[in-house]
Design a protein around this motif. Structure first.
Motif, PDB file in Angstrom:
ATOM      1  N   MET A   1      11.674   1.221   5.188  1.00 23.09           N
ATOM      2  CA  MET A   1      10.413   0.530   4.958  1.00 23.09           C
ATOM      3  C   MET A   1       9.587   0.531   6.243  1.00 23.09           C
ATOM      4  SD  MET A   1       9.824  -3.326   3.446  1.00 23.09           S
ATOM      5  CE  MET A   1      10.847  -4.051   4.736  1.00 23.09           C
ATOM      6  N   ASN A   2       8.309   0.899   6.104  1.00 23.87           N
ATOM      7  CA  ASN A   2       7.437   1.012   7.262  1.00 23.87           C
ATOM      8  C   ASN A   2       7.060  -0.357   7.808  1.00 23.87           C
ATOM      9  OD1 ASN A   2       5.704   2.014   9.198  1.00 23.87           O
ATOM     10  ND2 ASN A   2       3.988   2.164   7.789  1.00 23.87           N
ATOM     11  N   HIS A   3       7.226  -0.543   9.112  1.00 22.86           N
ATOM     12  CA  HIS A   3       6.830  -1.795   9.760  1.00 22.86           C
ATOM     13  C   HIS A   3       5.765  -1.527  10.823  1.00 22.86           C
ATOM     14  CE1 HIS A   3       9.906  -4.191   7.792  1.00 22.86           C
ATOM     15  NE2 HIS A   3      10.790  -3.267   8.096  1.00 22.86           N
ATOM     16  N   ARG A   4       5.045  -0.443  10.646  1.00 20.81           N
ATOM     17  CA  ARG A   4       4.012  -0.070  11.617  1.00 20.81           C
ATOM     18  C   ARG A   4       2.784   0.417  10.842  1.00 20.81           C
ATOM     19  NH1 ARG A   4       4.714   1.077  17.051  1.00 20.81           N
ATOM     20  NH2 ARG A   4       3.087   2.300  18.040  1.00 20.81           N
ATOM     21  N   TYR A   5       1.640  -0.185  11.096  1.00 19.89           N
ATOM     22  CA  TYR A   5       0.428   0.131  10.343  1.00 19.89           C
ATOM     23  C   TYR A   5      -0.727   0.361  11.312  1.00 19.89           C
ATOM     24  CZ  TYR A   5       3.420  -2.493   7.153  1.00 19.89           C
ATOM     25  OH  TYR A   5       4.496  -2.948   6.443  1.00 19.89           O
ATOM     26  N   VAL A  26      -0.697  -2.441  14.171  1.00 22.62           N
ATOM     27  CA  VAL A  26       0.188  -3.542  13.792  1.00 22.62           C
ATOM     28  C   VAL A  26       1.623  -3.022  13.815  1.00 22.62           C
ATOM     29  CG1 VAL A  26       0.765  -5.227  12.010  1.00 22.62           C
ATOM     30  CG2 VAL A  26      -1.614  -4.502  12.312  1.00 22.62           C
ATOM     31  N   PHE A  27       2.511  -3.774  14.474  1.00 16.76           N
ATOM     32  CA  PHE A  27       3.914  -3.353  14.527  1.00 16.76           C
ATOM     33  C   PHE A  27       4.813  -4.585  14.543  1.00 16.76           C
ATOM     34  CE2 PHE A  27       2.193  -3.676  18.758  1.00 16.76           C
ATOM     35  CZ  PHE A  27       3.173  -4.327  19.499  1.00 16.76           C
ATOM     36  N   GLU A  28       6.085  -4.347  14.212  1.00 17.92           N
ATOM     37  CA  GLU A  28       7.050  -5.438  14.096  1.00 17.92           C
ATOM     38  C   GLU A  28       8.183  -5.263  15.098  1.00 17.92           C
ATOM     39  OE1 GLU A  28      11.047  -6.630  12.785  1.00 17.92           O
ATOM     40  OE2 GLU A  28      10.220  -4.702  12.158  1.00 17.92           O
ATOM     41  N   GLU A  29       8.576  -6.359  15.739  1.00 16.31           N
ATOM     42  CA  GLU A  29       9.720  -6.372  16.654  1.00 16.31           C
ATOM     43  C   GLU A  29      10.590  -7.572  16.333  1.00 16.31           C
ATOM     44  OE1 GLU A  29       8.277  -6.417  20.645  1.00 16.31           O
ATOM     45  OE2 GLU A  29       7.546  -4.342  20.606  1.00 16.31           O
ATOM     46  N   LYS A  91      -0.117  -9.430   4.841  1.00 19.92           N
ATOM     47  CA  LYS A  91      -0.207  -9.127   3.415  1.00 19.92           C
ATOM     48  C   LYS A  91      -0.771  -7.732   3.227  1.00 19.92           C
ATOM     49  CE  LYS A  91      -2.657 -10.567  -0.811  1.00 19.92           C
ATOM     50  NZ  LYS A  91      -3.693 -11.494  -1.348  1.00 19.92           N
ATOM     51  N   LEU A  92      -0.058  -6.919   2.449  1.00 15.79           N
ATOM     52  CA  LEU A  92      -0.495  -5.557   2.139  1.00 15.79           C
ATOM     53  C   LEU A  92      -0.735  -5.424   0.646  1.00 15.79           C
ATOM     54  CD1 LEU A  92       1.996  -3.601   4.388  1.00 15.79           C
ATOM     55  CD2 LEU A  92      -0.474  -3.649   4.683  1.00 15.79           C
ATOM     56  N   THR A  93      -1.896  -4.874   0.292  1.00 13.08           N
ATOM     57  CA  THR A  93      -2.251  -4.692  -1.116  1.00 13.08           C
ATOM     58  C   THR A  93      -2.647  -3.248  -1.362  1.00 13.08           C
ATOM     59  OG1 THR A  93      -3.066  -6.975  -1.229  1.00 13.08           O
ATOM     60  CG2 THR A  93      -3.742  -5.469  -2.992  1.00 13.08           C
ATOM     61  N   GLU A  94      -1.924  -2.621  -2.275  1.00 18.22           N
ATOM     62  CA  GLU A  94      -2.289  -1.255  -2.665  1.00 18.22           C
ATOM     63  C   GLU A  94      -3.454  -1.326  -3.637  1.00 18.22           C
ATOM     64  OE1 GLU A  94      -0.286   2.786  -4.606  1.00 18.22           O
ATOM     65  OE2 GLU A  94       0.922   0.972  -4.282  1.00 18.22           O
ATOM     66  N   TYR A 238       6.531 -11.967   6.135  1.00 18.16           N
ATOM     67  CA  TYR A 238       6.424 -13.134   7.004  1.00 18.16           C
ATOM     68  C   TYR A 238       6.921 -12.815   8.413  1.00 18.16           C
ATOM     69  CZ  TYR A 238       4.973 -15.811   3.035  1.00 18.16           C
ATOM     70  OH  TYR A 238       4.242 -16.263   1.955  1.00 18.16           O
ATOM     71  N   SER A 239       6.213 -13.386   9.375  1.00 16.72           N
ATOM     72  CA  SER A 239       6.435 -13.072  10.781  1.00 16.72           C
ATOM     73  C   SER A 239       7.169 -14.212  11.479  1.00 16.72           C
ATOM     74  CB  SER A 239       5.073 -12.815  11.459  1.00 16.72           C
ATOM     75  OG  SER A 239       5.218 -12.589  12.840  1.00 16.72           O
ATOM     76  N   PHE A 240       8.449 -13.994  11.767  1.00  9.64           N
ATOM     77  CA  PHE A 240       9.256 -14.935  12.555  1.00  9.64           C
ATOM     78  C   PHE A 240      10.497 -14.197  13.038  1.00  9.64           C
ATOM     79  CE2 PHE A 240      10.392 -15.444   8.099  1.00  9.64           C
ATOM     80  CZ  PHE A 240      11.770 -15.371   8.110  1.00  9.64           C
ATOM     81  N   THR A 241      11.098 -14.698  14.077  1.00  9.54           N
ATOM     82  CA  THR A 241      12.258 -14.039  14.668  1.00  9.54           C
ATOM     83  C   THR A 241      13.404 -13.958  13.667  1.00  9.54           C
ATOM     84  OG1 THR A 241      11.624 -14.888  16.843  1.00  9.54           O
ATOM     85  CG2 THR A 241      13.873 -14.069  16.602  1.00  9.54           C
ATOM     86  N   LYS A 242      14.050 -12.819  13.598  1.00 10.36           N
ATOM     87  CA  LYS A 242      15.150 -12.626  12.653  1.00 10.36           C
ATOM     88  C   LYS A 242      16.240 -13.661  12.887  1.00 10.36           C
ATOM     89  CE  LYS A 242      14.551  -7.687  11.729  1.00 10.36           C
ATOM     90  NZ  LYS A 242      15.142  -6.340  11.848  1.00 10.36           N
ATOM     91  N   SER A 243      16.753 -14.182  11.787  1.00 12.60           N
ATOM     92  CA  SER A 243      17.776 -15.221  11.842  1.00 12.60           C
ATOM     93  C   SER A 243      19.127 -14.639  11.456  1.00 12.60           C
ATOM     94  CB  SER A 243      17.411 -16.373  10.903  1.00 12.60           C
ATOM     95  OG  SER A 243      18.470 -17.294  10.800  1.00 12.60           O
TER      96      SER A 243
END
Length: 482
Positions: A1-5, A26-29, A91-94, A238-243
């Motif tokens: 799954m892409n986490h970079r836009y 936009v990217f996810e870490e 939020k991503l909407t096709e 949702y954006s928060f540190t992985k648990s």
């Protein structure tokens, strides 16, 4: 799954101003989303570091993107480069394809899948897969328990449907647990708006069963989706540190054996969740659950006990506020005035000279105080007894010691036991009482796994009698599929 836009066109806004963005990344870490871009000259102000911004735009693949609650983490005055962290969701909407519209297209979006993080469970149901070789020979296979199915009942004013089907399984895209709401045959269709009404309570309920905090990582909705739950037309990330929540309590043993989890899931979601939702509105059960789980994952026992004591006192206050009719007398006042008080005063009068022998005012003071003996004082101790009665906790010596001694000593002296063994027992007792309060209030009657018993089975049965269940009319909209 892409986490970079890559955003090719967007607008950054807050309540006071806006800025057009021709490009942003936009990217996810580690579960957290960031945005990097260049701002127009003069847009940034020093106060912006304490403000929140939103972004709406289009990605290079043509998706509509909305990012909620961005805050600055970096700004370079030399080239106007800015970096933001997302405090809410991406939020991503096709965009919908140009297909002919039907009447059904006006139906409100349903919640399709959610991905939850921190949930620890043994799956209760198995999927049988048989493999055949040529000439009909069957390969051997192992039984694999890979999902749990259950029904959820919740009645909320303004929503007619109250009966839904949930399937818990491993997500196909990451290490989270996925809840599938799409199998609606014979059940209700849960709309996204209806789901959002009780989302907080659903997470609190899952956290109670889990013995550790549960979070939503992803929500899928929209007009179409992939059957494996990996994607849909609209996705909230949702954006928060992985648990990595491995330190969970097994007081409700959903991770002990698949037979336990099967019984617990079926009983709780159908018979207890509606009660949890409505009691949470008055008693803030979700907040109490968060405190219990926070104490369980805290390394220091003194800190953990302090968290639980604060949670208990908050629970007591919430319960007291929820009581509409408050009787100011401990026992019926006619009985007190005509029987009990008279007997006490006779004894007191016979000792008047002895009482006044060391202090001539002592008799009058004692008589005045005894006259108020039946009046309920709205003290913390009384609030606790009221809560324990409501939550069907047996009042024995163990519980009385908690109310009259251990709580007071912990609050005022920072002590709740004379040695490490006694502290551990007192901590477990308080932990179990708090969990039992919630479980009893929502009428959970399945497995419980205690470390330290604070009451006998007979005491528990006497304090927590069987209740008559109210008849429920289940309302569904979706016909059974053949």
């Amino acid at each position: 799954m892409n986490h970079r836009y890559t955003i090719t066109k967007g607008t950054l806004t807050n309540e006071n101003k806006s800025c057009e963005l021709p490009f942003a990344l936009v990217f996810e870490e580690n579960g957290v989303y960031f945005l990097e871009t260049f701002l127009k000259e003069g847009f940034f102000e020093d106060e912006d570091f304490s403000r929140r911004f939103n972004l709406n735009g289009i990605t290079e693949k043509g998706f509509e993107i909305e990012i909620k609650d961005l805050t600055f983490t970096l700004y370079k005055h030399k080239n106007y480069k800015a970096k933001f962290v997302c405090r809410n969701y991406v939020k991503l909407t096709e965009k919908e394809s140009d297909l002919p519209k039907e009447e059904s297209d006006n139906i409100e979006d349903a919640i399709l899948f959610i991905e939850i993080e921190g949930f620890n469970t043994k799956f209760a149901d198995r999927t049988d897969i048989k493999k055949y070789r040529q000439y009909g020979e069957v390969d051997k296979f192992n039984v694999n328990f890979d999902h749990t199915s259950c029904t959820l009942h919740i009645q909320i004013e303004g929503y007619r449907e109250n009966y839904f089907h949930l399937i818990f399984n491993k997500s196909k895209t990451n290490d989270t647990i996925q809840i599938d709401f799409t199998r609606t045959g014979g059940y209700g269709r849960l709309t996204f708006e209806h789901y959002k009404v009780f989302k907080k309570q659903l997470l609190g309920f899952l956290s109670l069963l889990n013995g550790g905090s549960v979070y939503v990582r992803r929500e899928l909705t929209g007009d179409y989706y992939k059957v494996d739950g990996s994607d849909s037309q609209i996705a909230y990330n949702y954006s928060f540190t992985k648990s990595l929540n491995t330190n969970t309590s097994d007081y409700v043993p959903i991770n002990e054996h698949h037979s336990h989890s099967s019984s617990i899931f079926q009983q709780t979601f159908r018979n207890c969740f509606d009660s949890f939702y409505h009691n949470d509105l008055e008693l803030e059960l979700t907040s109490i659950v968060a405190s219990i789980n926070s104490a369980h994952s805290t390394s220091g026992i003194h800190q953990a006990y302090s968290i639980l004591i604060n949670a208990l006192e908050k629970f007591c206050s919430n319960h007291q506020k929820s009581i509409n009719v408050f009787d100011e007398h401990l026992i019926d006042n006619d009985i007190w005035e005509n029987t009990v008080k008279e007997s006490i005063f006779k004894v007191l009068d016979s000792k008047k000279s002895l009482i006044n022998s060391t202090n001539k005012n002592a008799f009058g003071i004692f008589k005045s105080k005894l006259g108020e003996l039946n009046r309920r004082k709205n003290s913390t101790v009384q609030k606790m007894y009221d809560l324990f009665e409501f939550g069907c906790i047996p009042i024995n010596e163990n519980v009385e010691n908690l109310v009259t001694k251990e709580r007071h000593s912990a609050v005022h002296n920072g002590e709740f036991g004379e040695n490490s063994t006694e502290m551990f027992i007192n901590y477990q007792k308080l932990d179990h009482i708090l969990r039992d309060l919630i479980l009893n209030i929502i009428d959970y009657r399945s497995y419980r796994k205690s470390i330290c018993e604070y009451a006998t089975l007979e005491e528990r049965k006497e304090a927590y009698p069987k209740r008559k269940s109210k008849p429920v009319t289940y309302v569904c909209s979706q016909p059974l599929r053949e």
